[in-house]
Design a protein around this motif. Structure first.
Motif, short mmCIF file in Angstrom:
data_model
loop_
_atom_site.label_atom_id
_atom_site.label_comp_id
_atom_site.label_asym_id
_atom_site.label_seq_id
_atom_site.Cartn_x
_atom_site.Cartn_y
_atom_site.Cartn_z
N PRO A 1 68.80 100.96 21.40
CA PRO A 1 68.20 100.69 20.08
C PRO A 1 69.17 100.02 19.12
CG PRO A 1 67.64 102.90 20.84
CD PRO A 1 68.67 102.37 21.78
N ILE A 2 70.48 100.08 19.40
CA ILE A 2 71.45 99.49 18.48
C ILE A 2 72.16 98.28 19.10
CG2 ILE A 2 71.84 101.65 17.25
CD1 ILE A 2 74.40 102.01 18.88
N GLY A 3 71.62 97.76 20.22
CA GLY A 3 72.22 96.58 20.81
C GLY A 3 72.54 96.77 22.28
N ASP A 4 73.07 95.70 22.87
CA ASP A 4 73.39 95.73 24.30
C ASP A 4 74.76 96.35 24.54
OD1 ASP A 4 71.02 94.42 24.55
OD2 ASP A 4 71.89 92.46 25.04
N LYS A 5 74.84 97.10 25.65
CA LYS A 5 76.11 97.70 26.07
C LYS A 5 76.23 97.58 27.58
CE LYS A 5 76.48 101.05 22.28
NZ LYS A 5 76.77 102.47 21.92
N SER A 6 77.44 97.73 28.07
CA SER A 6 77.65 97.65 29.52
C SER A 6 78.60 98.75 29.96
CB SER A 6 78.20 96.27 29.92
OG SER A 6 79.47 96.07 29.33
N ALA A 7 78.47 99.13 31.21
CA ALA A 7 79.34 100.17 31.77
C ALA A 7 79.27 100.09 33.29
CB ALA A 7 78.92 101.56 31.30
N VAL A 8 80.38 100.40 33.93
CA VAL A 8 80.44 100.45 35.39
C VAL A 8 80.60 101.90 35.82
CG1 VAL A 8 81.70 99.75 37.46
CG2 VAL A 8 81.46 98.15 35.56
N SER A 9 79.72 102.32 36.72
CA SER A 9 79.80 103.70 37.22
C SER A 9 79.65 103.71 38.74
CB SER A 9 78.70 104.57 36.61
OG SER A 9 78.75 105.89 37.13
N PRO A 10 80.53 104.43 39.43
CA PRO A 10 80.35 104.61 40.88
C PRO A 10 79.12 105.48 41.14
CG PRO A 10 82.63 105.06 40.21
CD PRO A 10 81.80 105.01 38.96
N ILE A 11 78.26 105.03 42.03
CA ILE A 11 77.02 105.74 42.34
C ILE A 11 77.06 106.27 43.76
CG2 ILE A 11 74.51 105.54 42.56
CD1 ILE A 11 75.48 105.36 39.71
N ASP A 12 76.66 107.52 43.90
CA ASP A 12 76.61 108.18 45.21
C ASP A 12 75.17 108.64 45.45
OD1 ASP A 12 77.36 109.48 47.56
OD2 ASP A 12 77.78 111.35 46.51
N ILE A 13 74.62 108.29 46.61
CA ILE A 13 73.25 108.72 46.96
C ILE A 13 73.31 109.48 48.28
CG2 ILE A 13 70.89 108.00 47.48
CD1 ILE A 13 71.34 105.51 45.80
N LYS A 14 72.75 110.67 48.30
CA LYS A 14 72.73 111.49 49.51
C LYS A 14 71.29 111.82 49.89
CE LYS A 14 77.25 113.82 49.29
NZ LYS A 14 77.81 113.08 48.15
N GLY A 15 71.08 112.05 51.19
CA GLY A 15 69.76 112.43 51.68
C GLY A 15 69.84 113.64 52.58
N VAL A 16 68.97 114.61 52.36
CA VAL A 16 68.91 115.82 53.17
C VAL A 16 67.50 115.97 53.73
CG1 VAL A 16 69.14 118.34 53.18
CG2 VAL A 16 70.68 116.97 51.79
N LYS A 17 67.39 116.15 55.03
CA LYS A 17 66.07 116.32 55.66
C LYS A 17 65.36 117.53 55.06
CE LYS A 17 63.26 114.81 58.97
NZ LYS A 17 62.04 115.45 58.45
N SER A 18 64.11 117.33 54.68
CA SER A 18 63.32 118.41 54.09
C SER A 18 61.88 118.27 54.54
CB SER A 18 63.41 118.36 52.56
OG SER A 18 62.62 119.37 51.97
N GLY A 19 61.46 119.10 55.49
CA GLY A 19 60.12 118.99 56.02
C GLY A 19 59.93 117.65 56.73
N SER A 20 58.87 116.92 56.36
CA SER A 20 58.61 115.62 56.98
C SER A 20 59.29 114.48 56.23
CB SER A 20 57.10 115.36 57.03
OG SER A 20 56.56 115.35 55.72
N GLY A 21 60.03 114.80 55.17
CA GLY A 21 60.69 113.78 54.38
C GLY A 21 62.16 114.08 54.15
#
Length: 235
Positions: free
Chosen positions: A42-62
């Motif tokens: 709401p007050i303008g454009d900003k930027s940032a770099v963040s390391p992203i981690d995505i994990k997956g765990v089997k749960s039922g059929s998904g």
């Protein structure tokens, strides 16, 4: 069939069973990826770099998919009180599947000081495979809602996939898993969620089971051989 042939067949069957278990172990590749976010606030454009981690765990059929930020993104010119900020994000699906998965999470559990990078809590959702094969999971748009305003942060550096899963399509699977996710806290997993941190743990567990089957088969063959020899000595 002679006794020697029966013993050899038993050992071979045990070896094949162990190999089948090892082959069935799911494959997964995960890595932390730096994502360059450009945020419309709401007050303008900003930027940032963040390391992203995505994990997956089997749960039922998904799979239970969890997205984590290692650094804060954007900021607020005023303090955000406890529960004032609610985040959500999308994850782009690639490879054998397509579309997006929405991941959500709880509001901030502590006040966020003014002009301080906003640390995003882990976000999670449920992915149900529609197709079989390798599916990639890549960070998408982050949305932050706070004090009646909305901030959107879009990756601009074409980040690579943070997670790759080798999946099998669920029977009767629909679009639910690839278009929307659950909003519960990942720490309060459902009853059918496996107690692991990622699919690689499943591979280790299944590999151990395969080794156990092999050892059990070898032990059985050795016991039968000794019994046969003892019987021959008695006669």
């Amino acid at each position: 069939m002679s006794y020697r042939n029966r013993t050899a067949a038993l050992a071979s069957a045990a070896a094949l069973a162990g190999s089948a278990v090892l082959i069935a172990a799911p494959s997964a590749r995960a890595e932390v990826v730096d994502v360059n976010y450009q945020c419309k606030t709401p007050i303008g454009d900003k930027s940032a770099v963040s390391p992203i981690d995505i994990k997956g765990v089997k749960s039922g059929s998904g799979y239970r998919i969890t997205m984590s930020w290692q650094k804060g993104v954007s900021s607020s010119p005023v303090e955000l009180g406890k529960g004032a900020m609610t985040p959500s994000a999308t994850i782009a699906l690639g490879g054998a599947d397509s579309g997006t998965l929405t991941v959500t999470g709880p509001a901030n559990d502590a006040a966020i000081p003014a002009n301080t990078p906003i640390k995003i809590n882990d976000l999670s959702g449920t992915y149900t495979p529609k197709k079989s094969g390798e599916v990639t999971f890549t960070a998408g748009v982050l949305t932050i809602k706070a004090l009646g305003t909305t901030t959107t942060c879009t990756p601009t550096n074409d980040p690579g996939a943070s997670l790759t899963l080798d999946v099998t399509a669920a029977s009767g699977g629909g679009a639910t898993g690839s278009t929307q996710g659950g909003g519960s806290n990942p720490g309060s997993g459902s009853g059918d969620e496996l107690p692991q941190t990622g699919p690689e743990d499943s591979a280790v567990a299944l590999g151990t089971l395969g080794g156990t089957v092999l050892l059990a088969g070898a032990a059985g063959a050795l016991w039968l051989t000794r019994r046969h020899r003892t019987a021959r000595v008695r006669h």
